[in-house]
Design an enzyme around this catalytic site. Structure first.
Site, PDB file in Angstrom:
ATOM      1  N   ASP A 108     -10.008  -4.089  -4.604  1.00 42.05           N
ATOM      2  CA  ASP A 108     -10.602  -4.474  -3.642  1.00 42.05           C
ATOM      3  C   ASP A 108      -9.473  -4.900  -2.402  1.00 42.05           C
ATOM      4  O   ASP A 108      -8.386  -4.276  -2.669  1.00 42.05           O
ATOM      5  CB  ASP A 108     -10.952  -6.086  -3.854  1.00 42.05           C
ATOM      6  CG  ASP A 108     -10.012  -6.752  -4.738  1.00 42.05           C
ATOM      7  OD1 ASP A 108     -10.556  -8.068  -5.330  1.00 42.05           O
ATOM      8  OD2 ASP A 108      -8.792  -6.814  -4.544  1.00 42.05           O
ATOM      9  N   CYS A 111      -5.686  -5.385  -3.598  1.00 45.01           N
ATOM     10  CA  CYS A 111      -4.975  -4.461  -4.651  1.00 45.01           C
ATOM     11  C   CYS A 111      -3.392  -4.349  -4.398  1.00 45.01           C
ATOM     12  O   CYS A 111      -2.826  -4.211  -5.318  1.00 45.01           O
ATOM     13  CB  CYS A 111      -5.647  -3.097  -4.696  1.00 45.01           C
ATOM     14  SG  CYS A 111      -5.591  -2.184  -3.048  1.00 45.01           S
ATOM     15  N   HIS A 317      -5.109   2.137  -0.789  1.00 49.94           N
ATOM     16  CA  HIS A 317      -5.498   1.603  -2.227  1.00 49.94           C
ATOM     17  C   HIS A 317      -4.224   1.987  -2.866  1.00 49.94           C
ATOM     18  O   HIS A 317      -3.624   2.762  -2.978  1.00 49.94           O
ATOM     19  CB  HIS A 317      -6.888   2.151  -3.109  1.00 49.94           C
ATOM     20  CG  HIS A 317      -6.888   1.754  -4.281  1.00 49.94           C
ATOM     21  ND1 HIS A 317      -7.064   0.620  -4.710  1.00 49.94           N
ATOM     22  CD2 HIS A 317      -6.510   2.244  -5.369  1.00 49.94           C
ATOM     23  CE1 HIS A 317      -7.228   0.244  -5.819  1.00 49.94           C
ATOM     24  NE2 HIS A 317      -6.717   1.373  -6.596  1.00 49.94           N
TER      25      HIS A 317
END
Lengths: 351, 125
Positions: A108, A111, A317
């Site tokens: 999410d 991260c 990410h």
């Protein structure tokens, strides 16, 4: 306590069922034959959603950080095909596969914070000076009375007290957990402690919110130093050069308070995070393979000889890197020293 | 210069900033190093103290980045980009100098000629 990822799903459900109710009540005026009750299938689905929260990056387990896996295997599985991008990313993975294993992090908008926090709790050898302060629980109050900062703070969970009080709680929790981690006597104990924290429960998010608070506090101090003309790290100029964050207040309003919700951390904010924790965050950026930015340090003066190692394919990410057993680092992430030879060789190396 | 383990080193230092030259996939510095804590220091022709296990510049390529930056044969490398070089193995030293993501290395070196010049000028007073 509800898990935020699942909370999103649920709140959109409840939002839509709210809307349905509203539509129904106005429709009722007109038609009078709309069904007010949810069907059995809808109820079943809601119950199922409650039991299996979406955790995209991490599979069926509740853990926010998965167990270690081989980078080469992961790379070949995730990046099949021969596009230029696939080849580049796989090349990047291969370059570091002998040194590290991968631990996937819940995907999410938290991260980057989560990956950093995980590395801190599993590797850090001491509390940063910042957290040694015994006045730490006064900070939210101080900050708030200064410029009403905390009013805009967003939490990913429901809170029962005031925002200021809740942040105090988050900070105390961070300090305690960090101390607990540092005092663990074995790797196994430390790993167990981390698994307890990174379960996707409120505790994890409280720690992440505490990190954000520390970032804001540091930003305020650095900004004040800048105004006075004192020396500040390079990244500060970049942090406050953005039109949307000319000062700490706008930094909070436009950037920091959205972290975890609608956005993640920009690179300059990664520098702030590393700086305020007195750590260097070393990120292997796979899409930058074959360039000088393949491995980037946040902040880039790289003061810390044992950086926290993360990996990203796209600067969006972040996953965690842990040293492989056979690598040059021991299991705590410290470099293994080669024993000195008996001094018989006298080589020269051309550079 | 005298290097007695455990005693502070007093030396005159020079800052050298080398801009590496890109040659295809390689980044070239244009000099060679000898020494290291895992090496035989008695072979070092440049050190005053033959137990000095530091990193020395054994050769500088003519017209290369190192020469241009002012590095000279016989220089002892004390630091590379802030990293200490007085207690490292030969390979550790090589690695600190040849990081692929660094275009520039900043060295702190000491040089006998500098030292002698200072010593002589001090003796005249």
């Amino acid at each position: 306590m509800q898990k935020p990822a699942q909370k999103e799903a649920k709140s959109s459900d409840s939002h839509s069922s709210q809307q349905d109710l509203m539509k129904t009540s106005s429709a009722e005026d007109e038609k009078g034959d709309v069904d007010l009750y949810r069907g059995e299938e809808e109820i079943q689905k809601e119950l199922q959603d409650k039991q299996q929260p979406k955790s995209a990056a991490v599979g069926e387990t509740q853990s926010s950080v998965s167990a270690a896996e081989d980078l080469q295997t992961y790379s070949e599985r995730e990046w099949k095909g021969n596009t230029a991008k696939s080849l580049l990313i796989r090349k990047g993975y291969e370059a570091i596969a002998s040194e590290f294993n991968l631990r996937r992090v819940r995907g999410d908008n938290y991260c980057a914070l989560r990956a950093t926090l995980f590395q801190v709790l599993s590797q850090s050898k001491q509390l940063p000076a910042l957290l040694h302060d015994s006045e730490i629980s006064e900070w939210p109050k101080e900050m708030h009375s200064d410029q009403d900062f905390i009013r805009e703070w967003q939490f990913p969970f429901e809170i029962s007290k005031s925002k200021v009080q809740h942040l105090e709680q988050c900070l105390e929790l961070l300090k305690n957990k960090w101390q607990e981690a540092v005092q663990c006597k074995s790797l196994e104990e430390r790993e167990r402690m981390c698994q307890q924290v990174f379960r996707g429960h409120d505790e994890e998010y409280e720690l992440l919110e505490a990190l954000k608070f520390l970032m804001l506090r540091t930003a305020i101090q650095l900004h004040s130093d800048m105004e006075k003309g004192s020396d500040v790290p390079e990244f500060c100029w970049l942090l406050f050069a953005r039109d949307s964050s000319k000062c700490p207040k706008t930094f909070l309003t436009n950037h920091l308070r959205h972290v975890g919700f609608s956005g993640g951390l920009e690179q300059v904010e990664m520098c702030l995070l590393g700086y305020c924790l007195q750590e260097t965050i070393q990120v292997v950026r796979l899409y930058k393979c074959d360039t000088e930015e393949f491995i980037t340090y946040y902040p880039n003066d790289h003061k810390n000889a044992s950086p926290l190692c993360l990996l990203t394919e796209d600067d969006r990410h972040y996953n965690v890197l842990v040293p492989k057993k056979s690598s040059k680092f021991d299991s705590y992430g410290r470099p293994k020293w080669n024993p000195p030879s008996d001094g018989q060789s006298s080589i020269t190396t051309h550079l | 210069m005298s290097f007695i383990p455990g005693h502070p080193v007093t030396a005159v230092v020079q800052r050298i900033e080398i801009h590496k030259l890109r040659d295809g996939d390689n980044l070239i510095l244009g000099f060679s190093i000898g020494g290291g804590i895992d090496q035989d220091s008695s072979q070092n022709p440049f050190s005053e103290d033959k137990t000095d296990k530091g990193i020395y510049v054994t050769r500088v390529s003519k017209g290369g980045p190192a020469e241009v930056a002012g590095l000279r044969m016989g220089d002892k490398i004390m630091q590379v980009n802030g990293w200490d070089m007085t207690m490292v193995t030969h390979d550790q030293a090589r690695k600190k100098l040849t990081k692929k993501n660094e275009d520039v290395v900043r060295l702190l070196v000491t040089r006998k000629s500098l030292e002698n010049a200072i010593r002589q000028s001090m003796m005249q007073h």
